[in-house]
Scaffold this active site. Structure first.
Site, PDB file in Angstrom:
ATOM      1  N   ASP A 115       0.861  -1.176   0.000  1.00  0.00           N
ATOM      2  CA  ASP A 115       0.000   0.000   0.000  1.00  0.00           C
ATOM      3  C   ASP A 115       0.898   1.227   0.000  1.00  0.00           C
ATOM      4  O   ASP A 115       2.020   1.201   0.520  1.00  0.00           O
ATOM      5  CB  ASP A 115      -0.902  -0.027   1.239  1.00  0.00           C
ATOM      6  CG  ASP A 115      -1.967   1.042   1.207  1.00  0.00           C
ATOM      7  OD1 ASP A 115      -2.062   1.765   0.200  1.00  0.00           O
ATOM      8  OD2 ASP A 115      -2.716   1.164   2.194  1.00  0.00           O
TER       9      ASP A 115
ATOM     10  N   ASP B 225      -7.871  -7.450   1.008  1.00  0.00           N
ATOM     11  CA  ASP B 225      -6.995  -7.485   2.181  1.00  0.00           C
ATOM     12  C   ASP B 225      -7.733  -6.871   3.343  1.00  0.00           C
ATOM     13  O   ASP B 225      -8.650  -6.064   3.152  1.00  0.00           O
ATOM     14  CB  ASP B 225      -5.700  -6.697   1.935  1.00  0.00           C
ATOM     15  CG  ASP B 225      -5.914  -5.198   2.142  1.00  0.00           C
ATOM     16  OD1 ASP B 225      -5.502  -4.673   3.192  1.00  0.00           O
ATOM     17  OD2 ASP B 225      -6.529  -4.548   1.262  1.00  0.00           O
TER      18      ASP B 225
END
Length: 376
Positions: A92, A271
């Site tokens: 990320d 996720d």
């Protein structure tokens, strides 16, 4: 990175595919355990591989940038070499973490200035800098730098934020395409769709992201407090616009029911910290429903945690014993619970894939959503 579509469910928008990366293939739909600081909390890589059967894990740009730092990661040869994980990794961009530091950051066109939660030191994340950081980390899939808007937020703010996120995306793409990775393998950049829960903004963002022609795309800014119905509505809207021949990643989602419902809408990758965070608090997800293992009702239950699930941890340890570990505040309790919950999440998406291939996903999903969310 390439993506092969294998099957479509005839009654929903669910699909099964394979994502090919430099560190191996990923069968979708897939759940990706979150390893924020280069480690999935309380779980060794061996357990992730053999018991959980994870195909890809996450790291986080913000946390890895601060600690251990880029010098260490570069010297190690990237995150794969540093933590010993030889399968795919996604990072990320740190946009969500910066968003969560609302009291200590300033967002400007240049980027985001923020103070470290570790020592208070001042830092700047720009789109170009975040690309460089993720090049150094070395993940197979890296995320564009964006602003994650809070929920609820005013339309004007969401609109201005979206326009800036799109400008940042162009800068991310320019930097990414003008640089190369450090470790001899290809990396892939995913743009992120934003727009809060405003339909016109979501459409605008999805169309803009689709126009960039990247190998995969992400959907951000959901699962931040909005009702599940709004999440599903925005996800369906966006999935109908994003290219069908590219993987779609819904960020930060969610409960087992959220995952199944969003698979039905056309999402391929997920996720969430929920399976490990809830595990550390004694909540176990099982094929029959949800267990609060700290409850006294499990004190004399010597059955395995989940015999149906399979795997060493879920079939070897009894509910009574795991409850005892939590009552005694033994570290092994959260470890067992974390491995079990991740095993359940990976089992769930594997079952979903099998049902999609068989053409029986919708009926199975309707039954499973109720079953796995039942409180036992």
């Amino acid at each position: 990175m390439t993506f092969d579509l294998v099957a479509h469910d005839p009654q929903t928008k669910a699909r099964a595919g394979v994502v090919h990366t430099a560190h191996g293939a990923i069968e979708t739909p897939i759940f990706m355990p979150v390893g924020t600081a280069g480690t999935v909390k309380a779980v060794q890589q061996r357990d992730l591989t053999h018991d959980v059967q994870a195909q890809i894990i996450l790291g986080n740009t913000y946390h890895l940038y601060l600690r251990p730092g880029l010098d260490v990661l570069r010297a190690a040869g990237g995150l794969h070499k540093f933590n010993g994980w030889d399968r795919p990794i996604l990072t990320d961009s740190g946009g969500y973490q910066v968003y969560s530091l609302s009291g200590t950051r300033k967002i400007k066109e240049e980027g985001v200035k923020f103070r470290s939660h570790i020592d208070g030191s001042s830092h700047l994340f720009s789109p170009e800098g975040v690309m460089d950081i993720q090049r150094t980390i070395g993940a197979d899939i890296i995320m564009a730098f964006d602003e994650c808007t809070p929920w609820p937020c005013e339309y004007d703010y969401a609109s201005r934020s979206l326009d800036m996120t799109h400008r940042w995306l162009k800068r991310c793409i320019q930097r990414f395409d003008s640089t190369e990775g450090h470790y001899g393998y290809a990396q892939t950049l995913f743009p992120i769709v934003q727009g809060s829960t405003f339909k016109d903004l979501r459409v605008k963002s999805a169309e803009f992201v689709a126009e960039q022609g990247r190998e995969g795309n992400a959907i951000g800014g959901l699962s931040v407090g909005e009702p599940a119905e709004q999440m599903y509505e925005m996800t369906e809207l966006v999935c109908d616009i994003l290219p069908k021949d590219k993987p779609r990643y819904l960020m930060g989602v969610g409960t087992p029911a959220n995952i199944l419902e969003n698979i039905a809408l056309g999402v391929d990758m997920f996720d969430c910290v929920m399976p490990t965070r809830n595990a550390r608090n004694g909540m176990l997800f099982t094929t029959q429903g949800i267990i609060n293992i700290t409850n006294k009702k499990w004190q004399l239950d010597f059955e395995p945690i989940d015999a149906t699930l399979g795997g060493y941890v879920s079939t070897f340890y009894s509910r009574s014993y795991v409850r005892h570990l939590f009552q005694s505040q033994e570290m092994l309790g959260p470890q067992i619970a974390s491995i079990h919950n991740l095993s359940f999440y990976l089992w769930l998406v594997k079952q979903a894939r099998e049902q999609i291939v068989a053409g029986t996903f919708r009926e199975w999903k309707e039954k499973m959503v109720k079953q796995v969310m039942t409180r036992l």
